[in-house]
Design an enzyme around this catalytic site. Structure first.
Site, PDB file in Angstrom:
ATOM      1  N   LYS B  80      -2.582  -3.611  26.479  1.00 21.19           N
ATOM      2  CA  LYS B  80      -2.735  -3.384  27.926  1.00 21.19           C
ATOM      3  C   LYS B  80      -3.847  -4.270  28.466  1.00 21.19           C
ATOM      4  O   LYS B  80      -4.904  -4.403  27.839  1.00 21.19           O
ATOM      5  CB  LYS B  80      -3.058  -1.912  28.157  1.00 21.19           C
ATOM      6  N   SER B 155      -0.761   4.586  34.070  1.00 22.13           N
ATOM      7  CA  SER B 155      -0.948   3.181  34.342  1.00 22.13           C
ATOM      8  C   SER B 155      -0.522   2.250  33.201  1.00 22.13           C
ATOM      9  O   SER B 155      -0.380   1.044  33.430  1.00 22.13           O
ATOM     10  CB  SER B 155      -2.426   2.935  34.660  1.00 22.13           C
ATOM     11  N   SER B 179      -2.282   8.337  31.531  1.00 25.28           N
ATOM     12  CA  SER B 179      -1.787   6.959  31.627  1.00 25.28           C
ATOM     13  C   SER B 179      -1.129   6.404  30.375  1.00 25.28           C
ATOM     14  O   SER B 179      -0.564   5.313  30.422  1.00 25.28           O
ATOM     15  CB  SER B 179      -2.928   6.016  32.024  1.00 25.28           C
TER      16      SER B 179
END
Lengths: 99, 478
Positions: B80, B155, B179
């Protein structure tokens, strides 16, 4: 909880955030709605409840101090590599003091 | 050479040992595949082929010398883009950091590479990990690989999509209020939020420091457990990382869950409807057939979690994001005469709408006259929410509940209503506030074919127990 546009401008000043007029209008509405939801916490009597200032308490007070040993720092060149405006080994910024 | 989109960690190890492929061949093929497939979801923001091939060469050299190549030898990983990678651009999904090239590696990144992991590239996320849909990325949303009209969740939408789509075997994500678990549920993969402090946060671009976690996403519980094994443990660079020893997670996957006491907190099921409710009921029936001892319990402060979370996380975010001022790194507004104007304009032009909303809310709740009423109040309620968990874990060994009230929603569906978007985090936020390990494991598809995840939570540092239950459940569905 109603947040006026002047309230929003004041908070934006604290946060060092320039906002357009439309953003100020929108934030006044959004923040008001979110704060209204948050009001429900007041239903709870929290007298005598300790605030949770730390997530876990497993380690002793001094356990988080690392060994006092030297290690290589990042170095000036690496530290400045992402600077928008480096110069003379420093971060350059617009003038701070008026002459 | 092999079905690149369905690889497992064990399968890669066997392939390397049998000389069916080298780590370099696998990395090159995985990169080619990921780059070719990426336009379908835009899971990756950018690739890191040089770094990937260098890591793969290291694995091949170790194998040639007869050395142990590590737990993740040759495994293609996506990271990420809020987790820093030395020499590889790290944007946090923000225009502010569009050209930021970190001078150091996050500890989790260094550890997974030390175990032979091969980082293919950096995956998309909501700006500074603030969002539940990936639509807050400054570089455009990632699309759900199951249905490109829908969000992948957020996210960690990019990491989840890359794993589900088969353009990485496992991924590193981050979780502050759900997330990792929510995108795992939306995309149909496994997502793990470890105990707070289990994985070092060093090199995770900070959003809310008392809630931020790095954790794995994978296509199986076994692969997720292996990745956690590689990255967990005390790190002197993060003073909140835990000293607790890291057990052998793979050894815990013995399928033995007979008699395990599993709590079903009624507050998480009241009002749950539609296919999600039906799939959860099927999952619970399956757990009963596996011999779990199911008990309904109550966690009475659940309904206060969202209000608590959005005070604490925004307060911490307003402080953490103060560092983005245009001086040391990132974007600087070109049109400022004074230093004060430069700060304000840089931040006003650089941050997207959701970041501004959270900075403003956080600044407000910390400001003079409101601190006690909001921030301190929320910290006290956080104690009550954490107590709900510690009380529950006196009676049961694990908790089972939904991840999200609904499956993946359509792009744009909730974008104009921030409170509605916040409310969709209702089931994941509580575990984040308590700092307990939680995970999402797939439990089926809705009638429309959308994945739904079941959430498992366990006691602090009992990831092994959580994995045992998740793995037994996963295998029972095969």
């Amino acid at each position: 909880m109603k947040l006026t546009e002047d309230d929003v401008r004041y908070v934006a000043g604290l946060a060092n955030l320039s906002l357009a007029d439309e953003e100020i209008q929108q934030l006044s509405a959004d923040l008001g709605e979110i704060l209204a939801h948050v009001e429900q916490l007041n239903e709870l009597d929290t007298t005598g409840v300790e605030p949770m200032a730390q997530v876990l308490y497993e380690a002793g007070e001094t356990a988080t101090l690392r060994e006092d040993v030297e290690h290589e720092p990042l170095g000036q060149q690496a530290a400045l590599a992402n600077a928008p405006l480096p110069g003379a080994g420093m971060f350059k910024v617009p003038k701070v003091i008026e002459r | 050479m092999t079905d690149i989109a369905r690889l497992t960690i064990d399968g890669i190890r066997r392939g390397l040992q049998a000389h069916r492929f080298s780590a370099v061949e696998l990395a090159a093929e995985a990169l080619r595949h990921a780059e070719a497939e990426n336009p379908k979801t835009r899971a990756y923001l950018h690739f890191s082929p040089e770094r990937a091939l260098e890591a793969a060469r290291g694995v091949d050299e170790k194998l040639a010398r007869g050395e142990d190549p590590g737990l993740l030898a040759g495994v293609p990983v996506s990271v990420k883009d809020v987790i820093v990678t030395r020499g590889v651009r790290t944007t946090a999904g923000s225009k502010l950091l569009e050209n930021y090239v970190p001078p150091y590696d996050a500890t989790a990144v260094a550890r997974l590479e030390a175990q032979g992991g091969v980082i293919l590239g950096k995956t998309n996320c909501d700006e500074f990990a603030m969002g539940s849909s990936n639509e807050n990325s400054a570089f455009g949303p990632t699309l759900n690989p199951v249905d490109p009209a829908r969000v992948p969740g957020g996210s960690s939408g990019g990491p989840a999509a890359s794993v589900a789509q088969g353009t990485s075997v496992v991924a590193l994500g981050s979780d502050t209020g759900g997330s990792i678990r929510q995108p795992a549920s939306f995309c149909g993969c496994v997502g793990v939020t470890p105990t707070y402090g289990r994985v070092s946060r060093y090199g995770l671009i900070a959003f809310a420091s008392s809630l931020d976690h790095i954790g794995p996403l994978a296509r199986s519980v076994r692969d997720a457990a292996a990745l956690l094994q590689a990255i967990a443990g005390r790190d002197p660079a993060d003073s909140t990382s835990a000293f607790a020893p890291v057990p052998d997670y793979l050894a815990a996957l013995d399928g033995n869950v007979r008699g395990l006491k599993v709590g079903l907190p009624k507050e998480y099921f009241d009002g749950l409807g539609g296919d999600t409710a039906a799939l959860m009921q099927q999952a619970i029936d399956q757990l009963r057939r596996l011999g779990c001892d199911l008990r309904e319990i109550s966690m009475p402060h659940t309904r206060y979690a969202i209000g608590t979370y959005y005070i604490i996380c925004t307060a911490e975010a307003s402080s953490n994001l103060a560092r983005f001022d245009g001086v040391r790194y990132g974007y600087r507004s070109p049109k400022s005469e004074t230093l004060a104007d430069m700060y304000r304009n840089t931040r006003g032009e650089g941050f997207g709408a959701e970041c501004k909303r959270r900075i403003m809310l956080g600044t407000y709740v910390l400001s003079a006259g409101y601190y006690d009423a909001y921030y301190l109040k929320a910290q006290r309620v956080r104690t009550l929410i954490a107590r709900d968990f510690s009380e529950a874990f006196k009676r049961v060994d694990a908790l089972v509940m939904p991840v999200s009230p609904s499956p993946a929603f359509k792009l744009g569906e909730k974008l104009d209503d921030p409170l509605e978007m916040y409310l969709s985090d209702v089931y994941t936020i509580t575990g984040s506030l308590a700092g307990v390990p939680c995970m999402s494991v797939p439990c089926g598809l809705t009638r429309a074919g959308l994945p739904v995840g079941m959430q498992i939570a366990a006691r602090h540092f009992d990831e092994a127990g959580m994995f045992r239950l998740a793995d037994a459940f996963e295998r029972s569905r095969e």
